[in-house]
Design a protein around this motif. Structure first.
Motif, PDB file in Angstrom:
ATOM      1  N   GLU A 227      48.288  46.407  43.161  1.00 39.10           N
ATOM      2  CA  GLU A 227      47.742  45.192  42.556  1.00 39.10           C
ATOM      3  C   GLU A 227      47.240  45.510  41.163  1.00 39.10           C
ATOM      4  O   GLU A 227      46.409  46.406  40.987  1.00 39.10           O
TER       5      GLU A 227
ATOM      6  N   ALA B  43      47.517  41.690  54.033  1.00 40.88           N
ATOM      7  CA  ALA B  43      46.288  41.622  54.829  1.00 40.88           C
ATOM      8  C   ALA B  43      46.582  41.064  56.219  1.00 40.88           C
ATOM      9  O   ALA B  43      46.073  41.575  57.234  1.00 40.88           O
TER      10      ALA B  43
ATOM     11  N   HIS C 194      40.228  40.666  54.024  1.00 35.90           N
ATOM     12  CA  HIS C 194      39.672  41.327  52.837  1.00 35.90           C
ATOM     13  C   HIS C 194      39.972  40.587  51.529  1.00 35.90           C
ATOM     14  O   HIS C 194      39.303  40.825  50.520  1.00 35.90           O
ATOM     15  N   HIS C 195      40.945  39.683  51.531  1.00 35.36           N
ATOM     16  CA  HIS C 195      41.150  38.837  50.350  1.00 35.36           C
ATOM     17  C   HIS C 195      40.442  37.490  50.485  1.00 35.36           C
ATOM     18  O   HIS C 195      40.027  36.906  49.483  1.00 35.36           O
ATOM     19  N   HIS C 196      40.320  37.019  51.720  1.00 37.99           N
ATOM     20  CA  HIS C 196      39.725  35.702  51.959  1.00 37.99           C
ATOM     21  C   HIS C 196      38.736  35.777  53.119  1.00 37.99           C
ATOM     22  O   HIS C 196      39.043  35.347  54.230  1.00 37.99           O
TER      23      HIS C 196
ATOM     24  N   GLN D  75      40.854  41.041  41.814  1.00 33.12           N
ATOM     25  CA  GLN D  75      40.857  39.799  42.579  1.00 33.12           C
ATOM     26  C   GLN D  75      39.554  39.027  42.327  1.00 33.12           C
ATOM     27  O   GLN D  75      38.479  39.632  42.261  1.00 33.12           O
TER      28      GLN D  75
ATOM     29  N   HIS E 116      35.715  43.008  51.013  1.00 35.91           N
ATOM     30  CA  HIS E 116      36.150  42.044  49.996  1.00 35.91           C
ATOM     31  C   HIS E 116      35.520  42.373  48.636  1.00 35.91           C
ATOM     32  O   HIS E 116      36.207  42.443  47.621  1.00 35.91           O
TER      33      HIS E 116
ATOM     34  N   ASP F   9      50.920  37.768  53.703  1.00 32.63           N
ATOM     35  CA  ASP F   9      50.552  38.865  52.809  1.00 32.63           C
ATOM     36  C   ASP F   9      50.236  40.127  53.610  1.00 32.63           C
ATOM     37  O   ASP F   9      50.234  40.114  54.844  1.00 32.63           O
TER      38      ASP F   9
ATOM     39  N   GLU G 272      36.670  45.930  47.239  1.00 35.39           N
ATOM     40  CA  GLU G 272      37.971  45.958  46.586  1.00 35.39           C
ATOM     41  C   GLU G 272      37.878  45.439  45.155  1.00 35.39           C
ATOM     42  O   GLU G 272      38.488  45.997  44.239  1.00 35.39           O
ATOM     43  N   THR G 273      37.117  44.377  44.951  1.00 38.63           N
ATOM     44  CA  THR G 273      36.930  43.860  43.595  1.00 38.63           C
ATOM     45  C   THR G 273      36.302  44.922  42.700  1.00 38.63           C
ATOM     46  O   THR G 273      36.712  45.124  41.555  1.00 38.63           O
TER      47      THR G 273
ATOM     48  N   ASP H  54      44.281  48.146  53.191  1.00 41.72           N
ATOM     49  CA  ASP H  54      45.634  47.871  52.698  1.00 41.72           C
ATOM     50  C   ASP H  54      46.715  48.508  53.571  1.00 41.72           C
ATOM     51  O   ASP H  54      47.841  48.733  53.116  1.00 41.72           O
TER      52      ASP H  54
ATOM     53  N   PHE I 111      48.922  39.750  46.324  1.00 45.01           N
ATOM     54  CA  PHE I 111      48.852  39.165  47.669  1.00 45.01           C
ATOM     55  C   PHE I 111      49.275  37.701  47.651  1.00 45.01           C
ATOM     56  O   PHE I 111      49.835  37.185  48.624  1.00 45.01           O
TER      57      PHE I 111
END
Length: 355
Positions: free
Chosen positions: A313, A258, A281-283, A317, A297, A256, A300-301, A217, A246
């Motif tokens: 956040e 990321a 890290h989000h996608h 996610q 990824h 975003d 983080e979840t 982040d 994001f």
């Protein structure tokens, strides 16, 4: 996510009303998890007990956000405009630049790396603390950087040194928008969980996974330094609309955190795998050959699902289910992931952030 998937077990050491409050909060946080598998349900169950205990210890963190606020409009922004403003970016110390050269050179020896690190007493002290902590759980005491390099490895220690040396560049960010202690707790937790996932699954490299999680982040911090009022407005819009942060960044700014973080690390000549982990890290890309983006990824979840720290956040996610499934996560493996995590997190946090 249905209520009965969030909390479904005992919590004998927690008052029932506090468990119910935590459960209600977790139902909101898991809003975007539409079809939870058994591992996600287990994560939510553990998260409810973790959040309930945190509610008792730090009730001020769970005070309702004031409603009826006037939220300013947000205009789009070109991320390159931020990166071109070198005077707003933190200055890279000389030891960092030398470490960058060392990590990209195949001819770097243990002695070379030890000499570079030893130029910085602060970096030397905290790397030795890290090597002698539960992070490695080595059977012997390591008292010199040369010995640390020999035991841990040139590439591993150089990656750790480069990644963790970045933390000191972001210690003067105002906390009006983001609680920096909670931000770093979330970041360290992501690093530790990514490292645990790496070891459990046999995918990736433990040090690279840790540093990738630690810095995932970093784009948030650059945004806060360059555009604090705009960032505050984006956060307010996301909370007001109950949307993923994001996603709201991309909606309002055009990119975003990321994307910005990945661009920054590329500008700093970080190794590709660390750039990719931050950028994706989000996608995460399914075609990505390196494991670290997928590890971060999922980490983080898990960290957000447990309610550890906060990057700003609110919501957990929704993971890419192909990536999530590839980790082989089961309820038992989730239990393994979080076993003694609080203790390891506290020790790592004291070394990295409270040094």
């Amino acid at each position: 996510m249905a209520d009965d998937t969030v909390y479904n077990g005992s919590g004998d050491d927690i008052a029932p009303e506090m468990l119910e409050a935590a459960k209600a909060l977790l139902v909101k946080r898991y809003k975007y998890i539409k079809k939870p598998d058994e591992s996600m349900k287990r994560l939510a169950w553990i998260g409810a007990t973790h959040v309930a205990r945190d509610m008792v210890a730090s009730p001020e963190r769970y005070a309702p956000v004031e409603s009826g606020r006037v939220i300013p409009d947000v205009s789009p922004l070109d991320p390159l405009d931020i990166l071109r403003q070198d005077h707003q970016l933190p200055a890279l110390p000389q030891v960092f630049l030398e470490l960058q050269q060392a990590i990209s050179s195949e001819s770097t020896s243990a002695d070379d790396l030890a000499e570079i690190i030893s130029q910085d007493p602060g970096l030397t002290a905290f790397l030795l603390r890290m090597v002698n902590s539960a992070f490695y759980s080595l059977p012997m005491q390591i008292d010199t950087i040369s010995r640390a390099v020999t035991v841990v490895g040139v590439n591993q220690l150089s990656t750790l040194a480069v990644g963790t040396s970045v933390i000191s560049l972001f210690k003067d960010i105002p906390e009006e928008v983001l609680d920096m202690e909670q931000f770093w707790k979330h970041s360290v937790a992501c690093g530790l969980i990514a490292r645990r996932l790496c070891r459990i699954t046999g995918q990736g490299d433990p040090e690279r996974a840790f540093v990738s999680g630690l810095l995932h982040d970093i784009g948030q911090l650059i945004m806060l330094q360059a555009e604090p009022e705009r960032v505050a407005a984006v956060h307010a819009h996301a909370r007001d609309k109950d949307t993923l942060l994001f996603a709201e960044e991309k909606n309002l700014l055009g990119f975003d955190h990321a994307t910005l973080g990945g661009m920054l690390l590329r500008k700093w000549n970080f190794p590709f795998v660390l750039v990719a982990a931050v950028l994706e890290h989000h996608h995460p890309k399914i075609s990505q050959k390196e494991a670290e983006p997928a590890l971060v990824h999922c980490a983080e979840t898990i960290a957000t699902g447990l309610g550890i720290g906060s990057s700003g956040e609110f919501f957990v996610q929704p993971p890419n289910m192909d990536v999530w499934t590839s980790m082989g996560l089961t309820p038992e493996r989730i239990d393994e992931m979080v076993e003694d995590l609080d203790e390891e997190l506290e020790e790592a946090f004291q070394i990295l952030i409270k040094q």
